[in-house]
Write a protein that holds these residues in place. Structure first.
Motif, mmCIF file in Angstrom:
data_model
loop_
_atom_site.group_PDB
_atom_site.id
_atom_site.type_symbol
_atom_site.label_atom_id
_atom_site.label_comp_id
_atom_site.label_asym_id
_atom_site.label_seq_id
_atom_site.Cartn_x
_atom_site.Cartn_y
_atom_site.Cartn_z
ATOM 1 N N TRP A 170 126.414 63.378 22.524
ATOM 2 C CA TRP A 170 125.223 64.110 22.088
ATOM 3 C C TRP A 170 123.973 63.641 22.831
ATOM 4 C CZ3 TRP A 170 120.849 62.742 18.967
ATOM 5 C CH2 TRP A 170 120.093 63.855 18.523
ATOM 6 N N ALA A 171 123.721 62.317 22.844
ATOM 7 C CA ALA A 171 122.538 61.803 23.543
ATOM 8 C C ALA A 171 122.686 60.303 23.771
ATOM 9 C CB ALA A 171 121.264 62.092 22.752
ATOM 10 N N THR A 172 121.936 59.809 24.749
ATOM 11 C CA THR A 172 121.897 58.380 25.037
ATOM 12 C C THR A 172 120.444 57.914 25.039
ATOM 13 O OG1 THR A 172 123.891 58.507 26.414
ATOM 14 C CG2 THR A 172 122.497 56.568 26.681
ATOM 15 N N TYR A 173 120.160 56.865 24.288
ATOM 16 C CA TYR A 173 118.835 56.272 24.233
ATOM 17 C C TYR A 173 118.917 54.849 24.786
ATOM 18 C CZ TYR A 173 117.418 59.996 20.976
ATOM 19 O OH TYR A 173 117.137 61.208 20.398
ATOM 20 N N THR A 174 117.971 54.492 25.643
ATOM 21 C CA THR A 174 117.904 53.126 26.159
ATOM 22 C C THR A 174 116.515 52.572 25.882
ATOM 23 O OG1 THR A 174 119.482 53.635 27.921
ATOM 24 C CG2 THR A 174 118.169 51.639 28.163
ATOM 25 N N ALA A 175 116.444 51.498 25.108
ATOM 26 C CA ALA A 175 115.167 50.886 24.735
ATOM 27 C C ALA A 175 115.009 49.558 25.470
ATOM 28 C CB ALA A 175 115.111 50.657 23.228
ATOM 29 N N THR A 176 113.928 49.433 26.238
ATOM 30 C CA THR A 176 113.589 48.186 26.923
ATOM 31 C C THR A 176 112.487 47.504 26.130
ATOM 32 O OG1 THR A 176 114.138 49.178 29.059
ATOM 33 C CG2 THR A 176 112.844 47.152 29.084
ATOM 34 N N ILE A 177 112.745 46.287 25.684
ATOM 35 C CA ILE A 177 111.871 45.605 24.729
ATOM 36 C C ILE A 177 111.307 44.337 25.359
ATOM 37 C CG2 ILE A 177 111.761 44.583 22.422
ATOM 38 C CD1 ILE A 177 114.386 46.210 21.842
ATOM 39 N N ASN A 178 109.985 44.166 25.315
ATOM 40 C CA ASN A 178 109.392 42.946 25.855
ATOM 41 C C ASN A 178 108.166 42.538 25.052
ATOM 42 O OD1 ASN A 178 106.778 43.860 27.434
ATOM 43 N ND2 ASN A 178 108.368 45.373 27.913
ATOM 44 N N ASP A 179 107.865 41.251 25.103
ATOM 45 C CA ASP A 179 106.729 40.675 24.379
ATOM 46 C C ASP A 179 105.518 40.660 25.300
ATOM 47 O OD1 ASP A 179 104.961 39.261 22.854
ATOM 48 O OD2 ASP A 179 106.299 37.571 22.453
ATOM 49 N N THR A 180 104.446 41.343 24.908
ATOM 50 C CA THR A 180 103.232 41.385 25.736
ATOM 51 C C THR A 180 102.288 40.234 25.428
ATOM 52 O OG1 THR A 180 101.994 42.766 24.168
ATOM 53 C CG2 THR A 180 103.390 43.903 25.789
ATOM 54 N N GLY A 181 102.637 39.425 24.451
ATOM 55 C CA GLY A 181 101.767 38.330 24.040
ATOM 56 C C GLY A 181 101.033 38.648 22.761
ATOM 57 N N GLN A 183 101.528 42.063 21.253
ATOM 58 C CA GLN A 183 102.403 42.997 20.577
ATOM 59 C C GLN A 183 103.752 43.026 21.285
ATOM 60 O OE1 GLN A 183 99.937 46.613 20.855
ATOM 61 N NE2 GLN A 183 99.736 46.563 18.626
ATOM 62 N N THR A 184 104.672 43.764 20.667
ATOM 63 C CA THR A 184 105.953 44.018 21.316
ATOM 64 C C THR A 184 105.926 45.441 21.855
ATOM 65 O OG1 THR A 184 107.142 42.496 19.846
ATOM 66 C CG2 THR A 184 108.450 44.146 21.018
ATOM 67 N N ALA A 185 106.235 45.567 23.142
ATOM 68 C CA ALA A 185 106.237 46.877 23.787
ATOM 69 C C ALA A 185 107.678 47.361 23.949
ATOM 70 C CB ALA A 185 105.557 46.797 25.147
ATOM 71 N N ILE A 186 107.890 48.623 23.664
ATOM 72 C CA ILE A 186 109.218 49.227 23.781
ATOM 73 C C ILE A 186 109.103 50.506 24.597
ATOM 74 C CG2 ILE A 186 111.260 50.073 22.562
ATOM 75 C CD1 ILE A 186 108.655 48.394 20.462
ATOM 76 N N THR A 187 109.877 50.596 25.655
ATOM 77 C CA THR A 187 109.970 51.821 26.441
ATOM 78 C C THR A 187 111.339 52.437 26.208
ATOM 79 O OG1 THR A 187 108.484 50.970 28.152
ATOM 80 C CG2 THR A 187 109.885 52.840 28.741
ATOM 81 N N VAL A 188 111.333 53.640 25.678
ATOM 82 C CA VAL A 188 112.582 54.312 25.328
ATOM 83 C C VAL A 188 112.789 55.507 26.253
ATOM 84 C CG1 VAL A 188 113.906 55.477 23.520
ATOM 85 C CG2 VAL A 188 112.315 53.631 22.917
ATOM 86 N N THR A 189 113.903 55.522 26.945
ATOM 87 C CA THR A 189 114.290 56.697 27.725
ATOM 88 C C THR A 189 115.469 57.354 27.018
ATOM 89 O OG1 THR A 189 115.806 55.419 29.126
ATOM 90 C CG2 THR A 189 113.540 55.654 29.886
ATOM 91 N N TYR A 190 115.465 58.672 27.009
ATOM 92 C CA TYR A 190 116.560 59.379 26.359
ATOM 93 C C TYR A 190 117.010 60.546 27.220
ATOM 94 C CZ TYR A 190 113.111 62.904 24.952
ATOM 95 O OH TYR A 190 112.143 63.873 24.959
#
Length: 231
Positions: A170-181, A183-190
């Motif tokens: 149906w779908a694929t989601y990839t979340a890249t998670i990193n600490d900016t100091g 906040q936590t930043a998340i980039t999600v590609t789908y």
């Protein structure tokens, strides 16, 4: 461990997930209900629009041209020619470990519009399943989510979610998670692994708005989004 004990444990997991995740967030539930109140009438309008075109052609010409137009509309509505994909960036005050737990849990934040409408959420062998019924219970679907966690060369944590419906991709989601100091930043590609017909257009027109609202209700702010929907 006997099969009966296994079934008993599975029932306990199902009840725990259902009660703690689906009922805990009133805001998410309200967002999902708002989405359904708009999505269902829009789907019905597609059917009404098709019927009006058929009747209009019939009234202006004859039955045969109307049947041809109606058949073309029916095929066009169901023919899998469209696909969606995109990227959105999130921010949260939660720590990286907490975000990873959220995305690898049975109710990932990016799938709130899926688990939020489920009649039941269960977990077995690390795979989450959502039992979803629609059309007043006349039809049902089984949505499953499998997750995998790894690190990229930069050291950022990544979570991949593979979503299937009734055993089909149906779908694929990839979340890249990193600490900016701060906040936590998340980039999600789908990417949609499944194409769909024109009848899904109304749903796609409103899904981004309510997905953003559902994410916000879970503590994730959408700071940027790039969505593509088409051929």
């Amino acid at each position: 461990m006997t099969e009966q004990n296994n079934q008993h444990i599975l029932r306990e997991i199902t009840l725990t997930v259902h009660s703690t995740n689906l009922s805990a967030s009133k805001e998410v539930h309200e967002v999902v209900q708002q989405y359904l109140r708009r999505e269902r009438p829009l789907n019905a309008l597609v059917v009404v629009f098709s019927v009006l075109i058929f009747l209009g052609v019939y009234s202006l010409t004859s039955l045969l041209p109307a049947v041809l137009v109606g058949g073309t509309l029916l095929v066009g509505m169901r023919l899998p020619i469209l696909q969606s994909n995109g990227t959105f960036q999130l921010r949260t005050e939660e720590r990286v470990d907490t975000v990873i737990d959220d995305f690898t849990g049975p109710t990932p934040p990016v799938l709130a519009l899926q688990w939020g409408v489920a009649d039941e959420v269960s977990v077995e062998g690390g795979t989450a399943s959502y039992a979803v019924s629609y059309l007043f219970g006349l039809r049902a679907a089984d949505v499953t989510v499998r997750t995998e966690t790894y690190s990229n060369p930069d050291g950022d944590k990544m979570v991949e979610l593979e979503v299937t419906t009734d055993g089909q991709d149906w779908a694929t989601y990839t979340a890249t998670i990193n600490d900016t100091g701060e906040q936590t930043a998340i980039t999600v590609t789908y990417n949609s692994d499944r194409r769909f017909g024109l009848r899904r257009v109304p749903q796609q027109l409103i899904v981004n708005q309510y997905r953003d609202d559902a994410l916000s209700a879970q503590g994730y702010s959408v700071v940027a989004r790039d969505s593509h929907f088409g051929f």
